[in-house]
Design a protein around this motif. Structure first.
Motif, short mmCIF file in Angstrom:
data_model
loop_
_atom_site.label_atom_id
_atom_site.label_comp_id
_atom_site.label_asym_id
_atom_site.label_seq_id
_atom_site.Cartn_x
_atom_site.Cartn_y
_atom_site.Cartn_z
N GLN A 91 0.84 -1.18 0.00
CA GLN A 91 0.00 0.00 0.00
C GLN A 91 0.89 1.25 0.00
OE1 GLN A 91 -3.28 -0.74 -0.34
NE2 GLN A 91 -2.47 -2.82 -0.34
N LYS A 92 0.26 2.39 -0.06
CA LYS A 92 0.99 3.66 -0.05
C LYS A 92 1.65 3.87 1.30
CE LYS A 92 0.32 8.64 -0.75
NZ LYS A 92 1.20 8.89 -1.84
N THR A 93 2.92 4.21 1.30
CA THR A 93 3.65 4.49 2.53
C THR A 93 4.04 5.97 2.55
OG1 THR A 93 5.76 3.86 1.50
CG2 THR A 93 4.55 2.15 2.72
N GLU A 94 4.05 6.53 3.74
CA GLU A 94 4.38 7.94 3.89
C GLU A 94 5.89 8.13 3.83
OE1 GLU A 94 2.37 10.46 3.89
OE2 GLU A 94 0.62 9.14 3.71
N SER A 95 6.30 9.14 3.13
CA SER A 95 7.72 9.46 3.03
C SER A 95 8.22 10.01 4.36
CB SER A 95 7.96 10.48 1.92
OG SER A 95 9.29 10.94 1.92
N PRO A 96 9.39 9.58 4.83
CA PRO A 96 9.92 10.10 6.09
C PRO A 96 10.34 11.56 6.02
CG PRO A 96 11.53 8.68 5.03
CD PRO A 96 10.27 8.55 4.25
N GLY A 97 10.45 12.10 4.86
CA GLY A 97 10.85 13.51 4.72
C GLY A 97 10.98 13.88 3.26
N ILE A 98 10.87 15.16 2.98
CA ILE A 98 10.90 15.60 1.59
C ILE A 98 12.28 15.40 0.97
CG2 ILE A 98 11.47 18.00 2.11
CD1 ILE A 98 9.48 18.75 -0.13
N PHE A 99 13.34 15.51 1.77
CA PHE A 99 14.69 15.31 1.23
C PHE A 99 14.94 13.84 0.89
CE2 PHE A 99 15.08 19.23 3.72
CZ PHE A 99 15.60 20.06 2.75
N TYR A 100 14.22 12.95 1.55
CA TYR A 100 14.33 11.52 1.27
C TYR A 100 13.96 11.22 -0.18
CZ TYR A 100 12.62 6.66 1.37
OH TYR A 100 12.36 5.34 1.10
N ASP A 101 12.85 11.81 -0.65
CA ASP A 101 12.38 11.57 -2.02
C ASP A 101 13.40 12.04 -3.05
OD1 ASP A 101 10.00 10.55 -1.05
OD2 ASP A 101 9.02 12.49 -1.04
N TYR A 102 13.98 13.19 -2.81
CA TYR A 102 14.90 13.74 -3.79
C TYR A 102 16.28 13.10 -3.72
CZ TYR A 102 11.17 16.98 -4.59
OH TYR A 102 9.95 17.51 -4.90
N THR A 103 16.63 12.58 -2.55
CA THR A 103 17.87 11.80 -2.44
C THR A 103 17.76 10.52 -3.26
OG1 THR A 103 18.30 12.66 -0.22
CG2 THR A 103 19.45 10.66 -0.85
N LEU A 104 16.59 9.87 -3.18
CA LEU A 104 16.37 8.66 -3.99
C LEU A 104 16.40 9.00 -5.47
CD1 LEU A 104 15.56 5.69 -4.31
CD2 LEU A 104 13.18 6.40 -4.09
N LEU A 105 15.75 10.09 -5.85
CA LEU A 105 15.73 10.50 -7.26
C LEU A 105 17.15 10.76 -7.77
CD1 LEU A 105 13.79 11.15 -9.59
CD2 LEU A 105 13.81 13.52 -8.82
N LEU A 106 17.95 11.44 -6.98
CA LEU A 106 19.33 11.72 -7.36
C LEU A 106 20.13 10.43 -7.48
CD1 LEU A 106 21.63 13.73 -7.90
CD2 LEU A 106 22.00 13.83 -5.43
N GLY A 107 19.94 9.51 -6.53
CA GLY A 107 20.66 8.24 -6.58
C GLY A 107 20.32 7.44 -7.82
N CYS A 108 19.06 7.42 -8.22
CA CYS A 108 18.65 6.67 -9.42
C CYS A 108 19.24 7.30 -10.68
CB CYS A 108 17.12 6.63 -9.50
SG CYS A 108 16.34 5.62 -8.23
N ILE A 109 19.24 8.63 -10.74
CA ILE A 109 19.81 9.31 -11.91
C ILE A 109 21.30 9.02 -12.02
CG2 ILE A 109 20.34 11.57 -12.90
CD1 ILE A 109 17.71 12.59 -11.75
N LEU A 110 22.01 9.10 -10.89
CA LEU A 110 23.46 8.88 -10.91
C LEU A 110 23.80 7.42 -11.20
CD1 LEU A 110 24.67 11.11 -7.94
CD2 LEU A 110 24.71 11.61 -10.39
N PHE A 111 22.96 6.50 -10.73
CA PHE A 111 23.22 5.09 -11.04
C PHE A 111 23.09 4.83 -12.54
CE2 PHE A 111 21.79 0.72 -11.75
CZ PHE A 111 22.84 0.02 -11.16
N SER A 112 22.06 5.38 -13.15
CA SER A 112 21.89 5.23 -14.60
C SER A 112 23.06 5.87 -15.34
CB SER A 112 20.57 5.86 -15.05
OG SER A 112 19.46 5.25 -14.40
N THR A 113 23.52 7.03 -14.84
CA THR A 113 24.67 7.68 -15.44
C THR A 113 25.92 6.82 -15.31
OG1 THR A 113 23.72 9.84 -14.87
CG2 THR A 113 26.06 9.79 -15.43
N PHE A 114 26.09 6.20 -14.15
CA PHE A 114 27.25 5.34 -13.90
C PHE A 114 27.29 4.17 -14.88
CE2 PHE A 114 28.94 1.53 -11.82
CZ PHE A 114 30.23 1.97 -11.49
N ILE A 115 26.15 3.50 -15.06
CA ILE A 115 26.10 2.34 -15.96
C ILE A 115 26.33 2.80 -17.41
CG2 ILE A 115 24.63 0.53 -16.89
CD1 ILE A 115 25.60 -0.03 -14.09
N GLY A 116 25.71 3.91 -17.79
CA GLY A 116 25.90 4.41 -19.15
C GLY A 116 27.34 4.81 -19.41
N TYR A 117 27.97 5.46 -18.44
CA TYR A 117 29.37 5.88 -18.60
C TYR A 117 30.28 4.66 -18.67
CZ TYR A 117 33.49 8.81 -17.94
OH TYR A 117 34.69 9.46 -18.10
#
Length: 328
Positions: free
Chosen positions: A93-119
């Protein structure tokens, strides 16, 4: 608002009676800056990832490829480590985010991981000729992250990555001039069919999410991408496969009827609007193709398109009002 402060200022004669009365009668409701903060955080992630790319590009000879990969890996690991540390317990089910910075930290991590594999693939050709792996591995990580950390933005990235991975697999990147006309046309057919099937699959995933109550709040995202992919696939088929234009229009019409019922049940004016938009494009394309064979009255075509377009706009506006009234 601290009304006691204004009372003290009034008693001290620092503000007039009129000003104090205006303060007391003013709307005391707090002003939300939720979307402003989220916008700035999105821009922050975008600027950070872009800045890292520019930094790497400008200093590639100084920093070195291995150093860049190590830096990307460390930042990615820190981002995911933070998310695993503070993530709530997994639930379908839907879970509450522990904080707004948590969401954007995850987003940044996913972007950088994709960049890492592509590079890694671009610089060292790690996966050889198996280009699909360079997209499939990030796809798996994005799907896992979207469901584990309950993030709709990452789910959107996963769907886009899935489309990119299927695009490579079907060989759409090959031009007819380079691979021969027949091969190029087959690739085009594959691309049209694949886009349409992927759209239907996204719609089915949205239905299953609601039906089985598996992250049901993800359903809207699946519907969003499903309608766009289905509509684009059908219209691409109408433009590129002229011999089957009527068949593709019938498929688009049948799909639009089903989607209308779906959007009515969801009471979503947005999904209804994009459904009608793709149907209107298909209608204009088909009627132009048919009328060109029997008439050159382009003024008549234009009047028909304006009347049908105006009717569809009025229909969408009326349905949207019904959705809003039903939701009250």
């Amino acid at each position: 608002m601290n009304i006691k402060l204004f009372e003290r200022l009034h008693q001290e004669g620092l503000i007039s009676d009129t000003s104090f009365e205006k303060v007391k009668t003013a709307d005391q409701a707090p002003v939300s800056v939720h979307w402003e903060i989220r916008t700035f955080l999105y821009l922050g992630v975008l600027l950070l990832s872009t800045g890292l790319g520019v930094l790497v590009y400008d200093n590639i000879n100084t920093i070195g490829h291995q150093s860049i990969l190590i830096i990307l890996a460390i930042i990615t690991a820190v981002c995911f480590g933070y998310c695993f540390r503070y993530a709530p317990r997994f639930s379908w089910q839907k879970t509450e985010s522990p904080g707004i910075f948590y969401d954007y930290t995850l987003l940044l991590g996913c972007i950088l991981f994709s960049t890492f594999i592509g590079y890694l693939q671009y610089q060292y050709n790690t996966f050889g000729n198996r280009l699909g792996l360079a997209t499939f591995i990030p796809l798996l990580v994005l799907v896992f992250s979207a469901y584990r950390f309950d993030h709709i933005g990452v789910l959107s990235m996963a769907i886009i990555t899935l489309a990119a991975w299927l695009n490579i697999s079907v060989g759409w990147l090959g031009a007819p001039s380079a691979r021969g006309f027949e091969t190029g046309m087959k690739s085009m057919y594959d691309h049209v069919f694949l886009t349409t099937i992927l759209g239907v699959s996204m719609l089915l995933l949205g239905f299953v999410s609601k039906w089985k109550n598996i992250k049901p709040h993800f359903a809207f995202t699946y519907y969003h991408f499903g309608i766009h992919l289905f509509g684009i696939g059908c219209i691409a088929g109408m433009f590129s496969l002229n011999d089957y234009m009527l068949l593709w229009f019938l498929i688009l019409t049948a799909g639009s009827v089903v989607l209308y019922k779906l959007t009515s049940r969801l009471r979503s004016g947005y999904l209804l609007a994009i459904t009608i938009l793709y149907f209107y494009i298909g209608f204009c394309t088909t009627t132009t193709y048919l009328f060109e064979k029997v008439s050159n009255d382009f003024v008549g075509f234009l009047m028909l398109y304006v009347l049908v377009g105006a009717g569809l706009i009025a229909f969408v506006i009326n349905q949207n009002k019904k959705f809003k009234n039903a939701g009250v």
